[in-house]
Design an enzyme around this catalytic site. Structure first.
Site, mmCIF file in Angstrom:
data_model
loop_
_atom_site.group_PDB
_atom_site.id
_atom_site.type_symbol
_atom_site.label_atom_id
_atom_site.label_comp_id
_atom_site.label_asym_id
_atom_site.label_seq_id
_atom_site.Cartn_x
_atom_site.Cartn_y
_atom_site.Cartn_z
ATOM 1 N N HIS A 11 92.020 61.513 12.938
ATOM 2 C CA HIS A 11 92.180 62.315 11.717
ATOM 3 C C HIS A 11 92.869 63.629 12.046
ATOM 4 O O HIS A 11 92.684 64.190 13.117
ATOM 5 C CB HIS A 11 90.835 62.579 11.018
ATOM 6 C CG HIS A 11 89.797 63.189 11.894
ATOM 7 N ND1 HIS A 11 89.055 62.469 12.796
ATOM 8 C CD2 HIS A 11 89.364 64.472 11.999
ATOM 9 C CE1 HIS A 11 88.205 63.265 13.416
ATOM 10 N NE2 HIS A 11 88.385 64.499 12.963
ATOM 11 N N HIS B 46 93.258 67.466 10.626
ATOM 12 C CA HIS B 46 92.721 68.476 9.715
ATOM 13 C C HIS B 46 93.892 69.308 9.203
ATOM 14 O O HIS B 46 94.717 69.767 10.003
ATOM 15 C CB HIS B 46 91.790 69.452 10.437
ATOM 16 C CG HIS B 46 90.567 68.858 11.057
ATOM 17 N ND1 HIS B 46 89.312 69.068 10.535
ATOM 18 C CD2 HIS B 46 90.383 68.103 12.161
ATOM 19 C CE1 HIS B 46 88.408 68.465 11.296
ATOM 20 N NE2 HIS B 46 89.032 67.873 12.301
#
Ligand code: AMP
Ligand code: ZN
Length: 133
Positions: free
Chosen positions: A100, A102
């Site tokens: 992921h 951010h």
């Protein structure tokens, strides 16, 4: 939950998220413990753990989406800039083992810093020689 991965479960809508963007490859949703207003996570829908076990093709496509979503957030929020963070491994602070990125909008007031120290030039030279490939 498939392979015990909370972000796979979000990608498959088995658990809810505050979705901001979705297409065939990625999903983006608000982080539930935001650093700042608008802190958004961008994940590929297909599971990989981090940078090193993700194909170059997928990474390039996900990063293009990160750019698109960050550009949208910059327009939609009154932020002045943003950080892109991507943690790899527990030692680096990774808590969810699904790749992921951010996107952390910045407003100029927050204290979110990596602390640097003045480098030792000799040690840096030796280290660069050791690491160069
Ligand atoms: P990292 O430390 O890079 O692994 O970041 C994981 C992030 O996922 C943290 O900032 C958490 O607040 C966030 N997070 C964990 N579970 C959820 C969830 N169900 N929905 C949205 N964000 C989550
Ligand atoms: Zn996963």
């Amino acid at each position: 939950m498939k392979n015990d991965c909370v972000f796979c479960a979000i990608a498959e809508a088995e658990i809810p998220s505050f979705k901001v963007y979705e297409d065939e490859l990625v999903l983006a949703y608000l982080d539930i413990n935001p650093f700042t207003k608008g802190h958004t996570l961008v994940i590929p829908k297909v599971h990989s753990t981090g940078l090193l076990d993700t194909s170059d093709e997928t990474l390039a496509a996900v990063l293009a989406r990160v750019k698109k979503i960050a550009a949208h957030l910059k327009k939609a929020l009154p932020c002045d800039g943003f950080n892109i963070l991507q943690n790899n491994g527990a030692a680096a602070g990774q808590t969810v083992m699904h790749l992921h990125f951010h996107i952390v909008p910045r407003y100029g007031q927050e204290e979110i810093t990596f602390v640097s120290h003045t480098g030792d030039m000799k040690a840096l030279k030796a280290l660069a020689e050791q690491l160069r490939f």
